[in-house]
Write an enzyme that holds these catalytic residues in place. Sequence first.
Site, PDB file in Angstrom:
ATOM      1  CE  LYS A   1     -52.506  -0.923  -8.458  1.00  0.00           C
ATOM      2  NZ  LYS A   1     -51.565  -1.826  -7.865  1.00  0.00           N
TER       3      LYS A   1
ATOM      4  CD  GLU B   1     -55.430 -15.418   5.340  1.00  0.00           C
ATOM      5  OE1 GLU B   1     -56.209 -16.137   4.668  1.00  0.00           O
ATOM      6  OE2 GLU B   1     -54.388 -14.944   4.867  1.00  0.00           O
TER       7      GLU B   1
ATOM      8  CD1 TRP C   1     -56.203   1.347 -10.173  1.00  0.00           C
ATOM      9  CD2 TRP C   1     -57.578   0.567  -8.591  1.00  0.00           C
ATOM     10  NE1 TRP C   1     -55.666   1.671  -8.947  1.00  0.00           N
ATOM     11  CE2 TRP C   1     -56.491   1.200  -7.960  1.00  0.00           C
ATOM     12  CE3 TRP C   1     -58.571  -0.008  -7.782  1.00  0.00           C
ATOM     13  CZ2 TRP C   1     -56.369   1.282  -6.572  1.00  0.00           C
ATOM     14  CZ3 TRP C   1     -58.453   0.082  -6.410  1.00  0.00           C
ATOM     15  CH2 TRP C   1     -57.358   0.702  -5.809  1.00  0.00           C
TER      16      TRP C   1
ATOM     17  CB  THR D   1     -51.788 -18.695   3.321  1.00  0.00           C
ATOM     18  OG1 THR D   1     -50.430 -18.263   3.484  1.00  0.00           O
ATOM     19  CG2 THR D   1     -52.650 -18.041   4.359  1.00  0.00           C
TER      20      THR D   1
HETATM   21  P1  ADP Z   1     -54.155 -18.641  -0.492  1.00  0.00           P
HETATM   22  O1  ADP Z   1     -54.305 -17.245   0.058  1.00  0.00           O
HETATM   23  O2  ADP Z   1     -53.299 -19.510   0.302  1.00  0.00           O
HETATM   24  O3  ADP Z   1     -54.066 -18.709  -1.988  1.00  0.00           O
HETATM   25  P2  ADP Z   1     -56.837 -18.979   0.189  1.00  0.00           P
HETATM   26  O4  ADP Z   1     -57.727 -20.086  -0.144  1.00  0.00           O
HETATM   27  O5  ADP Z   1     -56.799 -18.519   1.577  1.00  0.00           O
HETATM   28  O6  ADP Z   1     -55.472 -19.419  -0.276  1.00  0.00           O
HETATM   29  O7  ADP Z   1     -57.138 -17.788  -0.813  1.00  0.00           O
HETATM   30  C1  ADP Z   1     -58.012 -16.782  -0.492  1.00  0.00           C
HETATM   31  C2  ADP Z   1     -58.204 -15.904  -1.687  1.00  0.00           C
HETATM   32  O8  ADP Z   1     -58.834 -16.608  -2.747  1.00  0.00           O
HETATM   33  C3  ADP Z   1     -59.084 -14.734  -1.423  1.00  0.00           C
HETATM   34  O9  ADP Z   1     -58.379 -13.678  -0.809  1.00  0.00           O
HETATM   35  C4  ADP Z   1     -59.571 -14.375  -2.825  1.00  0.00           C
HETATM   36  O10 ADP Z   1     -58.604 -13.617  -3.530  1.00  0.00           O
HETATM   37  C5  ADP Z   1     -59.648 -15.711  -3.494  1.00  0.00           C
HETATM   38  N1  ADP Z   1     -61.034 -16.219  -3.488  1.00  0.00           N
HETATM   39  C6  ADP Z   1     -61.587 -17.075  -2.628  1.00  0.00           C
HETATM   40  N2  ADP Z   1     -62.846 -17.348  -2.970  1.00  0.00           N
HETATM   41  C7  ADP Z   1     -63.128 -16.631  -4.069  1.00  0.00           C
HETATM   42  C8  ADP Z   1     -64.273 -16.481  -4.914  1.00  0.00           C
HETATM   43  N3  ADP Z   1     -65.407 -17.134  -4.695  1.00  0.00           N
HETATM   44  N4  ADP Z   1     -64.158 -15.660  -5.970  1.00  0.00           N
HETATM   45  C9  ADP Z   1     -63.025 -14.986  -6.228  1.00  0.00           C
HETATM   46  N5  ADP Z   1     -61.913 -15.091  -5.488  1.00  0.00           N
HETATM   47  C10 ADP Z   1     -61.965 -15.900  -4.414  1.00  0.00           C
END
Ligand code: ADP
Length: 537
Positions: free
Chosen positions: A435, A327, A440, A182
């Site tokens: 918060k 993941e 929220w 990640t």
């Molecule tokens: P990293 O966690 O390494 O930044 P990832 O690509 O695995 O990279 O990130 C996943 C996160 O990206 C998700 O948990 C979410 O918060 C955000 N995310 C992914 N796709 C979307 C989407 N279409 N809209 C909003 N948030 C998104």
Amino acid sequence: MMDTQLILTGFLKRAERYFPNKQIISRTSPTITHRIAFKDYVKRTRRLADALKNIGMTRGTKVGTFGWNHHRHLEAYFAIPCSGAILHTINIRLAPEHIVYIINHAEDEILLIDEDLFPLVEPALAHLKSVKHIIIMGDSLGVPTSSFPNVHNYEQLLQEADENFEFPEDIDEYSQAGMCYTSATTGMPKGVVYTHRSIVLHSIALGLAESFALKENDVALPVVPMFHVNAWGLPFAAINYGANLVLPGPMFTPALLLDLIEQEKVTLAAGVPTIWLGVLAEQERQARDLSSLRQIISGGSASPKGLIQAFIEKLGVPYVNAYGMTETSPLVSMSHPTSEMDNYSADELLDLRVTQGLTSSLIETEVVNENGPVPNDGQTMGELRIRGPWIASEYYKDERTVDSFRDGWLYTGDIAVLTKEGYIKITDRTKDLIKSGGEWISSVDLENALMSHPAVFEAAVIAVPHPKWQERPLACVVLKENAHAGKDELIAHLENDFAKWSLPDDVVFLKEIPKTSVGKFLKAKLREDLKDYEVPL
Ligand code: ADP
């Protein structure tokens, strides 16, 4: 039923047998385009597997790649896992200490590095513990001078290898095929291991009508890097389904992407919203013919409503939001409307398109809070959790596994609500929620609304400490070139859609919003930059 193994080798065989003349269009520089038929691609992939075997790759060997989107990287995508070894795609934009950490943590023994990226890795070489061979990927036949003992040239190795190399047939579908870390906004990156089975099932899912609907007559352009969650799985799926694949190489500028779309008649392109914001601005500056595009897929972070609307209404290109994580391989859900929404107004449809959509077949999602699963009321927030055959069950050799994987679910750290239609709507990441006085506030909703103002290019909303309310929202705004708007005008723009207590207390104007290595807003950095900021009381 038979218990045949779901392994990637089947994809290569299909490509060779049914789609020998389909094309990989690969740019290795703005002026060099390689056009490779699938039949030749498979031969080169066999050669690469033989070459890697000749320098010591065996089953279970970790092979790291450090490269842009191009055909050589795609050869590695299959040559390594189909040999029973593990493809570790390394994010080239990580900080140097993270790069050293993940190569050592994964115990990569061989590295494939782009010629032009070698200078980024060179300073790290002395700190790498497991790497025995480096292979330089590039159009030239040379290798850079280096004190590292075993540096080979990719094309040279291929020339000396066997194009009839046979991949082993006895690979277990649960064996490790690939891994990706990640991008980590805090702490060291966490590793996720994909199996043959998970990649095969995910690739098949990309062909479903409810997801990418990828098929033989598509021309797919993954703008998302091949070092980021396998370019969302498109390269694997395109080889299986026989879709032409356009790999844009190192130049990801909006102008170049638009030229590629026009020239290669791209039908499907996938990337993060920041890419599409840039593409929209460039298309408005100089229009290209985009009539071949049947779908833009955007994911990785929230897409502003105005962006989706502009693609659909101004450019006539369907724009679909997709949600996933490293993941989750990554596809979890997509925001296609269903036929039940045929009578929705354009506005109602747009409200659905902004959401993260409906969960893919074979994947289960739930939004839960302390009272259990939340109702479909568009309001009650909870954490999104996911399970399914292409969802990781742990982080690779990492104690942080216990934080995210519990009771057979992956806890995403994403806060969401469910719309009345059951669409997932992410309102924040746990760590970005604001918060305020026990309530929220969703930063994502405020950002979307701000970005719908005609003068705003980008907006990020963060929490800043407040003596009475604990936290209050602060808007960080980048205006479009030559555009003007002040704080009062921007806040007034939000007033109709938000309760007064949830409006940002202030607006700061910035030249740019800091971004992560894959183009997402880096709110941790914004919070750090603005830590001394005091909200007007
Ligand atoms: P990293 O966690 O390494 O930044 P990832 O690509 O695995 O990279 O990130 C996943 C996160 O990206 C998700 O948990 C979410 O918060 C955000 N995310 C992914 N796709 C979307 C989407 N279409 N809209 C909003 N948030 C998104």
